[in-house]
Design a protein around this motif. Structure first.
Motif, PDB file in Angstrom:
ATOM      1  N   THR A  62     -63.684  -1.668  28.936  1.00 25.23           N
ATOM      2  CA  THR A  62     -62.747  -1.395  30.031  1.00 25.23           C
ATOM      3  C   THR A  62     -62.378  -2.679  30.753  1.00 25.23           C
ATOM      4  O   THR A  62     -61.201  -2.926  31.071  1.00 25.23           O
ATOM      5  N   LEU A  65     -59.900  -4.737  28.687  1.00 26.88           N
ATOM      6  CA  LEU A  65     -58.522  -4.248  28.768  1.00 26.88           C
ATOM      7  C   LEU A  65     -57.920  -4.485  30.145  1.00 26.88           C
ATOM      8  O   LEU A  65     -56.733  -4.823  30.276  1.00 26.88           O
ATOM      9  N   ASP A  66     -58.742  -4.316  31.189  1.00 24.13           N
ATOM     10  CA  ASP A  66     -58.264  -4.592  32.547  1.00 24.13           C
ATOM     11  C   ASP A  66     -57.840  -6.056  32.690  1.00 24.13           C
ATOM     12  O   ASP A  66     -56.772  -6.358  33.242  1.00 24.13           O
ATOM     13  N   GLU A  69     -54.621  -6.815  30.684  1.00 23.79           N
ATOM     14  CA  GLU A  69     -53.403  -6.349  31.346  1.00 23.79           C
ATOM     15  C   GLU A  69     -53.141  -7.144  32.622  1.00 23.79           C
ATOM     16  O   GLU A  69     -51.980  -7.377  32.976  1.00 23.79           O
ATOM     17  N   ARG A  74     -48.737  -4.983  30.882  1.00 28.17           N
ATOM     18  CA  ARG A  74     -49.103  -3.699  30.284  1.00 28.17           C
ATOM     19  C   ARG A  74     -49.291  -3.814  28.777  1.00 28.17           C
ATOM     20  O   ARG A  74     -48.458  -4.387  28.073  1.00 28.17           O
ATOM     21  N   ALA A 116     -57.595   2.911  25.206  1.00 23.35           N
ATOM     22  CA  ALA A 116     -56.186   2.523  25.094  1.00 23.35           C
ATOM     23  C   ALA A 116     -55.269   3.721  25.305  1.00 23.35           C
ATOM     24  O   ALA A 116     -54.245   3.619  25.994  1.00 23.35           O
ATOM     25  N   ASP A 118     -55.830   6.312  27.076  1.00 22.69           N
ATOM     26  CA  ASP A 118     -55.822   6.645  28.504  1.00 22.69           C
ATOM     27  C   ASP A 118     -54.746   5.866  29.242  1.00 22.69           C
ATOM     28  O   ASP A 118     -54.178   6.347  30.236  1.00 22.69           O
ATOM     29  N   ARG A 119     -54.441   4.663  28.773  1.00 20.28           N
ATOM     30  CA  ARG A 119     -53.415   3.832  29.395  1.00 20.28           C
ATOM     31  C   ARG A 119     -52.032   4.121  28.817  1.00 20.28           C
ATOM     32  O   ARG A 119     -51.030   4.112  29.537  1.00 20.28           O
ATOM     33  N   ARG A 123     -47.842   6.476  29.927  1.00 21.68           N
ATOM     34  CA  ARG A 123     -46.634   5.652  29.892  1.00 21.68           C
ATOM     35  C   ARG A 123     -45.661   6.122  28.824  1.00 21.68           C
ATOM     36  O   ARG A 123     -44.492   5.739  28.823  1.00 21.68           O
TER      37      ARG A 123
END
Length: 268
Positions: A62, A65-66, A69, A74, A116, A118-119, A123
């Motif tokens: 996590t 990925l945070d 980004e 994004r 991934a 979840d993000r 979108r």
């Protein structure tokens, strides 16, 4: 290619080659690896953001990925590439090797995919690419543990793809053949065959991003052969395996040549 791409297991091998290829095509690339020193060296050589990540840890993945980004924007594509390959007789595989292989190769891919998605799903766009292997569809003596892990990746990827289709997010699997990386140290090539180079796999990944498909085999010419082979009777399959030496490649290998690789994957 104006996309933000994160790649795990990218300090070396296929991951590093993929990062290089995508950056050359204009992508903004962030690489991660459990080997902090190696991934930072790789990042410096490529001129991309490099971060430590343990793909079996939800907190670490996590955070990766945070940070990706936060640095690059994004996320458009996550490439779950991190993986290990213990080889040898199934009765010689330690319980520790079994757990570690399943943790990295299966749980790591599943975890990365879920994080991934979840993000990406809210979108309505994104692409998860899981690096599997032809080993996931071609069981081979001496490779039982790795075969099992990659078969799981193939099945998981396809089931997930079907679950999220129509929601703007693609999920794909890449199945390379023998590739010249540390994973095959101490082994030999199949008789009459030549190994892929990491750059060939990287090029296939780049094409997959540009034109998403459920699955791609590297090299592509093997795809039809593999599908046809599933129709063969067992006796013929085994005869073909012997013809190409696949029945002994991962049993009759050079342990000394694999010593450094084996030590590294067991120390992580």
């Amino acid at each position: 290619m104006s996309k933000v791409v994160a790649i795990t297991g990218a300090a070396r091998g296929i991951g590093l080659a993929t990062a290089r290829a995508l950056k050359a095509r204009g992508a903004t690339v962030v690489i991660g690896d459990i080997d902090d020193a190696a991934v930072r060296e790789a990042g410096a050589s490529l001129g991309v953001e490099a971060l430590a990540v343990d793909v079996v840890s939800r907190a670490s993945f996590t955070d990766f990925l945070d940070q990706a980004e936060g640095t690059a924007g994004r996320l458009d594509v996550l490439i779950n590439n991190a993986g290990i390959m213990p080889i040898g007789p199934v009765t010689g595989e330690s319980d520790a090797d079994t757990r570690r292989c399943i943790d990295v190769n299966v749980h790591g891919v599943m975890l990365g995919t879920k994080l991934a998605l979840d993000r990406m799903l809210p979108r309505g766009r994104g692409h998860v690419i899981n690096i599997a292997s032809l080993a996931g569809v071609l069981p081979t003596p001496g490779l039982a543990l790795y075969n099992a892990s990659k078969a799981a990746v193939v099945a998981f990827t396809e089931a997930t793809r079907l679950e999220v289709q129509g929601r703007g997010v693609h999920v794909s699997a890449v199945l390379p053949t023998f590739t010249n990386t540390e994973l095959i140290a101490g082994t030999r090539s199949p008789k009459g065959g030549t190994n892929c180079e990491p750059e060939e796999v990287a090029a296939a990944v780049a094409q997959l991003i540009g034109r998403p498909r459920p699955q791609t085999v590297v090299p592509r010419r093997l795809g039809a052969q593999i599908r046809l082979g599933t129709l063969f009777p067992d006796r013929l399959k085994q005869a073909i395996s012997r013809r190409y030496g696949l029945d002994t490649i991962f049993l009759d290998y050079d342990p000394e040549a694999r010593k450094n690789y084996d030590a590294r994957i067991r120390s992580c």
